[in-house]
Scaffold this motif. Sequence first.
Motif, PDB file in Angstrom:
ATOM      1  N   ALA A 165      26.695  19.839  72.039  1.00  0.00           N
ATOM      2  CA  ALA A 165      27.367  19.071  70.983  1.00  0.00           C
ATOM      3  C   ALA A 165      27.629  19.888  69.721  1.00  0.00           C
ATOM      4  O   ALA A 165      28.511  19.541  68.952  1.00  0.00           O
ATOM      5  CB  ALA A 165      26.560  17.830  70.636  1.00  0.00           C
ATOM      6  N   CYS A 166      26.852  20.947  69.467  1.00  0.00           N
ATOM      7  CA  CYS A 166      27.117  21.703  68.237  1.00  0.00           C
ATOM      8  C   CYS A 166      27.020  23.209  68.427  1.00  0.00           C
ATOM      9  O   CYS A 166      27.668  23.964  67.744  1.00  0.00           O
ATOM     10  CB  CYS A 166      26.181  21.263  67.113  1.00  0.00           C
ATOM     11  N   GLU A 167      26.206  23.638  69.357  1.00  0.00           N
ATOM     12  CA  GLU A 167      25.985  25.063  69.626  1.00  0.00           C
ATOM     13  C   GLU A 167      25.580  25.835  68.381  1.00  0.00           C
ATOM     14  O   GLU A 167      25.911  26.991  68.220  1.00  0.00           O
ATOM     15  CB  GLU A 167      27.221  25.681  70.289  1.00  0.00           C
ATOM     16  N   GLU A 215      21.857  22.230  65.505  1.00  0.00           N
ATOM     17  CA  GLU A 215      21.798  21.078  64.602  1.00  0.00           C
ATOM     18  C   GLU A 215      21.614  19.741  65.308  1.00  0.00           C
ATOM     19  O   GLU A 215      21.306  18.753  64.655  1.00  0.00           O
ATOM     20  CB  GLU A 215      23.077  20.999  63.766  1.00  0.00           C
ATOM     21  N   CYS A 216      21.847  19.673  66.608  1.00  0.00           N
ATOM     22  CA  CYS A 216      21.942  18.340  67.228  1.00  0.00           C
ATOM     23  C   CYS A 216      20.895  18.061  68.278  1.00  0.00           C
ATOM     24  O   CYS A 216      20.681  16.910  68.646  1.00  0.00           O
ATOM     25  CB  CYS A 216      23.321  18.133  67.830  1.00  0.00           C
ATOM     26  N   GLY A 217      20.266  19.074  68.836  1.00  0.00           N
ATOM     27  CA  GLY A 217      19.226  18.854  69.839  1.00  0.00           C
ATOM     28  C   GLY A 217      19.715  18.449  71.214  1.00  0.00           C
ATOM     29  O   GLY A 217      18.903  18.223  72.112  1.00  0.00           O
ATOM     30  N   SER A 218      21.024  18.376  71.427  1.00  0.00           N
ATOM     31  CA  SER A 218      21.517  17.899  72.728  1.00  0.00           C
ATOM     32  C   SER A 218      21.265  18.918  73.838  1.00  0.00           C
ATOM     33  O   SER A 218      21.379  18.599  75.005  1.00  0.00           O
ATOM     34  CB  SER A 218      23.011  17.565  72.643  1.00  0.00           C
ATOM     35  N   CYS A 219      20.919  20.152  73.469  1.00  0.00           N
ATOM     36  CA  CYS A 219      20.729  21.238  74.436  1.00  0.00           C
ATOM     37  C   CYS A 219      19.248  21.537  74.660  1.00  0.00           C
ATOM     38  O   CYS A 219      18.908  22.574  75.213  1.00  0.00           O
ATOM     39  CB  CYS A 219      21.412  22.485  73.900  1.00  0.00           C
ATOM     40  N   THR A 220      18.363  20.624  74.226  1.00  0.00           N
ATOM     41  CA  THR A 220      16.926  20.916  74.244  1.00  0.00           C
ATOM     42  C   THR A 220      16.398  21.153  75.669  1.00  0.00           C
ATOM     43  O   THR A 220      16.673  20.368  76.571  1.00  0.00           O
ATOM     44  CB  THR A 220      16.156  19.755  73.593  1.00  0.00           C
ATOM     45  N   SER A 275      18.525  25.366  73.440  1.00  0.00           N
ATOM     46  CA  SER A 275      18.959  26.467  74.316  1.00  0.00           C
ATOM     47  C   SER A 275      20.223  27.136  73.796  1.00  0.00           C
ATOM     48  O   SER A 275      20.533  28.250  74.187  1.00  0.00           O
ATOM     49  CB  SER A 275      19.157  25.973  75.749  1.00  0.00           C
ATOM     50  N   CYS A 276      20.941  26.484  72.879  1.00  0.00           N
ATOM     51  CA  CYS A 276      22.127  27.126  72.308  1.00  0.00           C
ATOM     52  C   CYS A 276      21.744  28.250  71.357  1.00  0.00           C
ATOM     53  O   CYS A 276      22.567  29.106  71.043  1.00  0.00           O
ATOM     54  CB  CYS A 276      23.005  26.108  71.579  1.00  0.00           C
ATOM     55  N   LEU A 277      20.488  28.258  70.891  1.00  0.00           N
ATOM     56  CA  LEU A 277      20.055  29.279  69.944  1.00  0.00           C
ATOM     57  C   LEU A 277      19.281  30.413  70.627  1.00  0.00           C
ATOM     58  O   LEU A 277      18.839  31.345  69.970  1.00  0.00           O
ATOM     59  CB  LEU A 277      19.169  28.661  68.851  1.00  0.00           C
TER      60      LEU A 277
HETATM   61  S1  FES Z   1      24.005  22.275  71.032  1.00  0.00           S
HETATM   62 FE1  FES Z   1      23.383  21.337  69.188  1.00  0.00          FE
HETATM   63  S2  FES Z   1      21.394  22.131  68.914  1.00  0.00           S
HETATM   64 FE2  FES Z   1      22.111  23.195  70.632  1.00  0.00          FE
END
Ligand code: FES
Lengths: 770, 165
Positions: free
Chosen positions: B39-41, B44-49, B59-61
């Motif tokens: 959702a943000c890469e 910021e959003c946690g959707s990739c946790t 996981s985007c970080l």
């Molecule tokens: S995609 Fe939003 S925190 Fe990783």
Amino acid sequence: MTSAPTKVPAAPSETAALRGRIGDSPLRPDGTLKVQGEFAFGSDLWADEMIWGVTLRSPHVHARIVSIDVGPALATSGVYTVLTAEDVPGGNVGLDHADQPVLATGVVRYHGEPVALVAADHPEIARQAAKKIRVVYEELPAVTDGRRALEPAAPQVHDGGNLLRHLKIRRGNPDPVAPVVVSLDFEVGMQDQAFLGPESGLAVPDDAGGIDLYVATQWLHADQRQICQALGLPPEKVRLTLAGVGGAFGGREDLSIHVHACLLALRTGKPIKMVYNREESFFGHVHRHPASLRYEFGADHDGLLHYAKAEIVFDGGAYASSTAAVVGNGGTLGLGPYNIPNVQVDCYGVYTNNPPCGAMRGFGCVQAAFAHEALMDELADRVGMDRVAIRQLNGMREGDRNITGQLIDSAAPVAELLQLVQDMPLPAERLSEDEFDLLSLPGGVSNTTHGEGVVRGIGYAVTYKNVGFSEGFDDYSTARVRLEITADEPTVTVHTAAAEVGQGLITVEQQICRTELGVQRVVVHPRDTQVGSAGSTSASRQTYVTGGAVKAACEAVRAKVLERASTMLDLELSELVLDGAQIVSITGDVVASLQDVLGTDAVDETVKWSHRPTYPIDPETGQGDAHVQYAFSAHRAVVDVDTELGLVKVIALDTAQDVGKAINPDAVVGQIQGGSAQGMGLALMEEIVVTDGRVRNPSFTDYLIPTILDMPPMKIEVLEYADPHAPYGVRGVGEPPTISSGPAVAAAIRRATGKALRRVPIRPEHITEG
Amino acid sequence: MRITTTVNGARREVDDVWEGESLLYVLRERMGLPGSKNACEQGECGSCTVYLDGILVCSCLVAAGQVCDRDIVTVEGLSDQQGLHPVQQAFIDCGAVQCGFCTPGLVVTAHGLLARTEHPTDPEIREALAGNLCRCTGYEKILDAVRLAADRLADTPAGSAGRLR
Ligand code: FES
Ligand code: FES
């Protein structure tokens, strides 16, 4: 839920064992996939040989394109093609007016306008190649203020002037006077839908020059029409299927990747995937219109409204999108759910070189509600009345006429909704300084206060919103329902093109089929353009309109089955009832099984269904029956404000709403909670900051939406006053909470601080300054 | 580059990974595990946790190169042959899922919370989930789901630990 007198038609089939009929809250059929990460959103799609498409966007607010050199981009290894406006075979696109080129043609009119496309075998290669496209621009003077756009000397965004629509309402005395007059100017910033799933889709070319597009969207058929226009292809060559949608809220009503992905796919002969990242998403869809509002109310000393004047300017940005319809709503509904005998409204939608604005949940009513509710508070204070009581005094009731002269011909429980929220228990007083919990204080765990400088305020707001498309729009939906025996079990398949965006329409379709046909097993067909249009998933309309179509298609299926049974059994049609797997006589005897009647055949009916007509309003007086239905809600907000730092903590956000009939009560509550959060977000934090036409904060780092720490617990009261004109009595649910929650929060902050606060979002500096 | 790592208990090897790719990209586009969302890469959003060696991360970080020979659990790895994990079931039962785009990240985050804390208080739930954005639900039903999952886990014979990796 409070059940009010309802007139729901008796369900034809009363199988006790049937689970998940209307009024129940069955679980959504896609829930299991979603919690496992197995549900396929647009961004999850994949095809053999698939490559990636990206967009190059304008860095300028208004500029002439002098030249574009795609050579270096095209020469990049891994790049398949680079496309510009020259490669677009067809015409412009747009929801209402086709005023927007698919790729900028000769001129860019806003920061972020698509200029060129690249397809490559890796998204990063495509992005790097896009940076190598050499575009020479010559900047042009820009207009970036809605009111300035109407001045004669303002730069023109399009030929034909910057005025998109001027809506006038003239009702009653043109020169009204009143003993008490209050007025204000209000500004509303640009809100973003900020759906979590970015724009995405997959375009797959066929061997015959056609294309299949899988896309996350709100209205497949409006997309199809525009894609055909842009590609110069007939509809049978442009087939759309809904991909999983990660939220919408209006932001997917216009095109995003649609034509771009199709162009790249047709050119390369390969499946093209496009997924915006968050930054591009902020540029890739329309936003809520920023608005400048000027209001004046005249009343007598007892607070009874005598007249209202309003001037509203919606900044539509560079392309029309649905601005004309937003003006329609803002103008006709912009004085709120109040009886006002004398009215003058001028509502304008204008072109500027700001980012295009269009649909967002609440559609034109949100901006106006901040103004009319702030002014009602002001009036209450001026005449020394309670803020709830003055709204109840002036609030609409069934049988009243609104400012366009339309009769409110079903429930209008303004006073009752306000009473309900006022009577809800208030949250506990703030804990004393030694037992406080940081999370419950403004600033939270930033530990900015232990209660000193914190004041509490309570605010109220009420709204009404039209449901469905208005002003004579041919608003319909189509449903195909099929009944057959599969694996010895009666099975219904329901097929509509109505976009499921998370709200739970697919569950509602199942519930309606179960209720109408008495069949437990209902399969929801994927949404695509192989069935007729369902209209848009917007305007809180799908449960009403597609729900109505599904109900009508079920009735047609039922009639067909009984006709068959009547012929087969040689019994009077009027003596037969379909009850799940059985045909029953009116005396209750089972006369045949569905299996006997159907055998291996299926009964399959498609119905196009419209709600009762609406009409255009008079261009000079604004009078007319513009809307099909109204939905009402009220909110009470309780806030704590740290007056030294300007930080706000919403302690409670309570609401009451009339939904006519809750088809799925749990989902109704979910809509109210989520909608309320979005309204609160606009009051407190959400704004796309646009400076001289340039977007400054296209990220979730800088564009804030409420988190679980921001959102307070909610008390919710749902009324069910059936609308006799609507299927099952339903009233649209999704939008009203987004309209009345924000103004209630703003009112509570004003109450706590004593500040006027004539702009949202309210920033800390607005609270602390002066 | 080549990446060898363990995902949801299985050894995985992928080739031709570009150095700039994130763990999220590799999971989604190279390993066929699109459950973790994008959702943000930008954290910021946690959707990739996901879990990385038992710790929750965005996981985007995480750069793809950082995960060599480490242990990753994604939302796809939470359910097993016996069915959904109680956290997943509770999200369904409480209506905590609308569009569902935030759901995988929230499910993994809630799973992590309940692995650490058997009966979290509401403020603890809010704090643990503060990094996960949801635009649809207003979070109330998500709180309900975490409370319900906590209750159900406490009722299972093995307790919460029995169902967690
Ligand atoms: S995609 Fe939003 S925190 Fe990783
Ligand atoms: S359910 Fe849509 S973002 Fe959470």
